[in-house]
Design an enzyme around this catalytic site. Structure first.
Site, short mmCIF file in Angstrom:
data_model
loop_
_atom_site.label_atom_id
_atom_site.label_comp_id
_atom_site.label_asym_id
_atom_site.label_seq_id
_atom_site.Cartn_x
_atom_site.Cartn_y
_atom_site.Cartn_z
N ASP A 27 -9.52 24.03 18.94
CA ASP A 27 -9.07 23.11 19.99
C ASP A 27 -8.52 22.06 19.34
OD1 ASP A 27 -8.96 22.26 22.40
OD2 ASP A 27 -11.07 21.66 22.77
N LYS A 58 -11.82 16.04 18.97
CA LYS A 58 -10.64 16.61 18.72
C LYS A 58 -9.56 15.73 19.55
CE LYS A 58 -9.82 18.81 22.63
NZ LYS A 58 -8.72 18.91 23.82
N ARG A 114 -1.83 15.58 26.55
CA ARG A 114 -1.73 14.29 27.03
C ARG A 114 -1.97 13.29 25.80
NH1 ARG A 114 -3.74 16.62 31.54
NH2 ARG A 114 -5.73 16.07 31.07
N ASN A 115 -2.98 13.61 25.19
CA ASN A 115 -3.34 12.77 23.97
C ASN A 115 -2.38 12.51 23.07
OD1 ASN A 115 -6.50 12.28 24.46
ND2 ASN A 115 -6.29 14.51 24.70
N PHE A 151 -6.76 21.20 34.95
CA PHE A 151 -7.74 22.16 34.32
C PHE A 151 -8.60 22.87 35.40
CE2 PHE A 151 -11.04 23.78 31.56
CZ PHE A 151 -10.52 24.77 30.86
#
Length: 334
Positions: A241, A188, A252-253, A12
């Site tokens: 989000d 989130k 990735r979560n 990011f």
């Protein structure tokens, strides 16, 4: 044109650097890792995080933390567990005029403070803002139209960030609710990790829809108890989000959750995927919910799966077998 330093050369941070450079700003990227800087200089890209995305040669790359001197804006692109350490190393070089923009999403272990709170403690003389929302690095770097939100305690600072970073493919909205934006962006990741577990178990769309809907309920319940505004969680840093992180394979979560749902141990899933902010945040959010006296059943069950060895299938049964409730929050809380 603004003079911007981005701390962190992960996906990011690098995506924001490319976006800002394309928009005509002067951009410096700092990394703690010399090998990462060398790889970008040698190949023109960061294959591990943004394969196929060219890093413009006009972006300055460095491992010298003093690169924050004389900057208009410093953007924090550091994973949440390491944010305080990096901020403390920046303190001797940062001028009070520099605006600090945090993009890290999480809660600090032990203190359970949000990342903006951590940054404010390190930089008491600077304006600190959050930049958050549905914004996968892989898409920001490739100029896919993206909308995010910024919030600070000073609306003029938020407007400056909005006007500086907005361009044809990156639209920035302003919100005055710093706490709400941070809690939405952080928690989130917890729900997205749980959504991935459901996918790994082979459950259906009904399950994920229920998880996301009840997930935003418990996120907002905690946020409001911490002073956030309820309407924030219906915006980009809340439901926006949540949608992108629960539904995309860029997340990735979610990917780590899928592995866990398929039987991979949580520790091994995190090792395979890399930085999984929701893993640590689940533990911290569960602790915070107990400290605040806020019921967060999804977070609780996920914490038991991640840290107490509870089988994922059992966690689903536990959630489905909870006492019957009225959906409206006022009735629920009474």
């Amino acid at each position: 044109m603004a003079d911007i330093t981005i701390l962190g050369s992960g996906g990011f941070g690098l995506a924001l650097a490319i976006m800002c450079d394309n928009a005509g700003h002067k951009v410096t990227v700092w990394s703690k890792f010399q090998d990462e800087i060398d790889a970008i200089k040698r190949t023109g890209e960061l294959k591990a995080k943004l394969p196929g995305v060219q890093v413009n040669k006009t972006i300055e790359l460095t491992t010298d933390i003093s690169c924050v001197k004389n900057k208009d804006m410093v953007i924090l692109g550091i994973p949440s567990p390491f944010l305080r350490e990096v901020c403390e190393s920046v303190v001797p070089y940062l001028e009070s005029r520099t605006i600090v923009v945090n993009t890290a999403k999480g809660l600090e272990g032990g203190s359970l403070k949000t990342m903006c709170c951590v940054a404010k403690e390190c930089f008491p003389n600077n304006h600190v803002a959050v930049l958050t929302g549905p914004s996968h690095a892989e898409e920001v770097a490739r100029k896919v139209p993206t909308t995010v939100v910024t919030a600070s305690d000073d609306r003029e600072v938020s407007y400056y960030i909005q006007n500086t970073l907005s361009n044809d493919t990156f639209r920035v909205y302003v919100n005055d609710d710093v706490m709400g934006c941070e809690i939405g962006g952080s928690l989130k990741n917890v729900i997205a990790l749980a959504a991935g577990v459901c996918d790994g178990l082979g459950l259906g769309d009904n399950t994920k829809a229920a998880l996301m809907t009840r997930g935003i309920r418990e996120i907002s319940r905690l946020g409001v108890a911490m002073g956030a505004k309820l309407e924030t969680f219906g915006g980009l840093s809340g439901i926006g989000d949540l949608i992108v992180t629960c539904c995309s394979m860029h997340s990735r979560n979610r990917r780590a959750g899928i592995l866990i749902g398929k039987g991979v141990t949580p520790e091994e899933a995190v090792r395979q995927v890399g930085t999984v902010e929701g893993y640590v945040c689940t533990k911290n959010a569960w602790e915070l919910s107990k400290r605040m006296g806020i019921e967060m059943p999804i977070t609780e069950q996920l914490a038991k799966v991640l840290f107490e060895g509870e089988p994922a299938a059992n966690a689903i049964k536990n959630l489905m077998g909870r006492p019957n409730r009225n959906e409206t929050e006022s009735t629920f809380l009474s």
